[in-house]
Write an enzyme that holds these catalytic residues in place. Sequence first.
Site, PDB file in Angstrom:
ATOM      1  N   ALA A  41      48.180  40.113  49.833  1.00 54.91           N
ATOM      2  CA  ALA A  41      46.850  40.530  50.192  1.00 54.91           C
ATOM      3  C   ALA A  41      46.748  41.151  51.565  1.00 54.91           C
ATOM      4  CB  ALA A  41      45.909  39.552  49.790  1.00 54.91           C
ATOM      5  N   GLY A  42      45.919  42.321  51.574  1.00 50.72           N
ATOM      6  CA  GLY A  42      45.420  42.740  52.811  1.00 50.72           C
ATOM      7  C   GLY A  42      46.487  43.668  53.330  1.00 50.72           C
ATOM      8  N   LYS A  88      51.877  33.884  39.057  1.00 54.54           N
ATOM      9  CA  LYS A  88      51.169  34.067  40.143  1.00 54.54           C
ATOM     10  C   LYS A  88      49.655  33.434  40.114  1.00 54.54           C
ATOM     11  CE  LYS A  88      48.956  36.881  43.489  1.00 54.54           C
ATOM     12  NZ  LYS A  88      48.734  38.480  43.827  1.00 54.54           N
ATOM     13  N   THR A 117      46.859  47.773  46.394  1.00 53.73           N
ATOM     14  CA  THR A 117      45.815  48.431  46.686  1.00 53.73           C
ATOM     15  C   THR A 117      46.480  49.765  47.585  1.00 53.73           C
ATOM     16  OG1 THR A 117      44.384  47.015  46.543  1.00 53.73           O
ATOM     17  CG2 THR A 117      43.596  48.580  47.943  1.00 53.73           C
ATOM     18  N   GLY A 165      42.750  43.660  48.964  1.00 49.22           N
ATOM     19  CA  GLY A 165      42.300  45.001  48.953  1.00 49.22           C
ATOM     20  C   GLY A 165      41.568  45.449  50.197  1.00 49.22           C
TER      21      GLY A 165
END
Length: 271
Positions: A182-183, A95, A205, A156
């Site tokens: 992400a997010g 990644k 997260t 996050g």
Amino acid sequence: MLKIAETEFGSRLFTGTGKFASGKLMQEAIAASGSELVTLAMKRVDFKTGSDDILAPLLSRGVRLLPNTSGARNAKEAIFAAELAREMLGTEWLKLEIHPDPKYLMPDPMETFAAAKELVSQGFKVLPYVHADPVLCRRLEEIGCAAVMPLGSPIGSNQGLVSREFLKIIIEQASIPVVVDAGIGAPSHACEAMELGADAVLVNTAIASSADPVRMARAFALAVQIGREAYLAGLGSKSLHAHETSPLTGFLNTGLSTTGLVDSGMAEKLL
């Protein structure tokens, strides 16, 4: 089945290893998620031993490791981290993350493209983390990346699919897997990404920082499955206007006429 670089995955939920309160909790959450691909930051690996306190348990579960270059500020650093990962972990999967700004952790598109091009030429299976930029994702596909990982919102942040409209374009034009990364802060966000047609999502997260990571991992697993099923079933199109689901008056006209209570002409007048 999802296929990336000729490898098949039964689960479309990928997970991370950071932010968990303990290694034991991390292992339990990953098991509950059903994830078969787990990302691991190279900066956490002890290169003297080639491991950290979570590496062995992950390998014992049979999951595929996806080392990431989080912390790299440019292409040179990312390539160095990738080469270390291949040597120490024995994998060509990577990644690719390059985000020089520590406040917003936005991926650097130019450095990412340069690093991806070099790493692909070295035989790596590159999954680059990028902005939801359709042009960049197309270029990364053209140079041979195994998949693209456009962000939903900042790492996050738990904001969900802020980049929704651009993700739609990326998904529509891609011929390699699109993994939304992400997010993603709630199972509903993951479900939405899958409904859009994403091939997979990566979540860390939202699982690790929840009050009950194991239960949250199960919730994400279900959400991904539901979203995928909805996408395959075909979602209804949106409209500004209402559309009746059954005739509004025709059945009354027919019913009054056939019962003999009134003739058809009177039925029309009543309606």
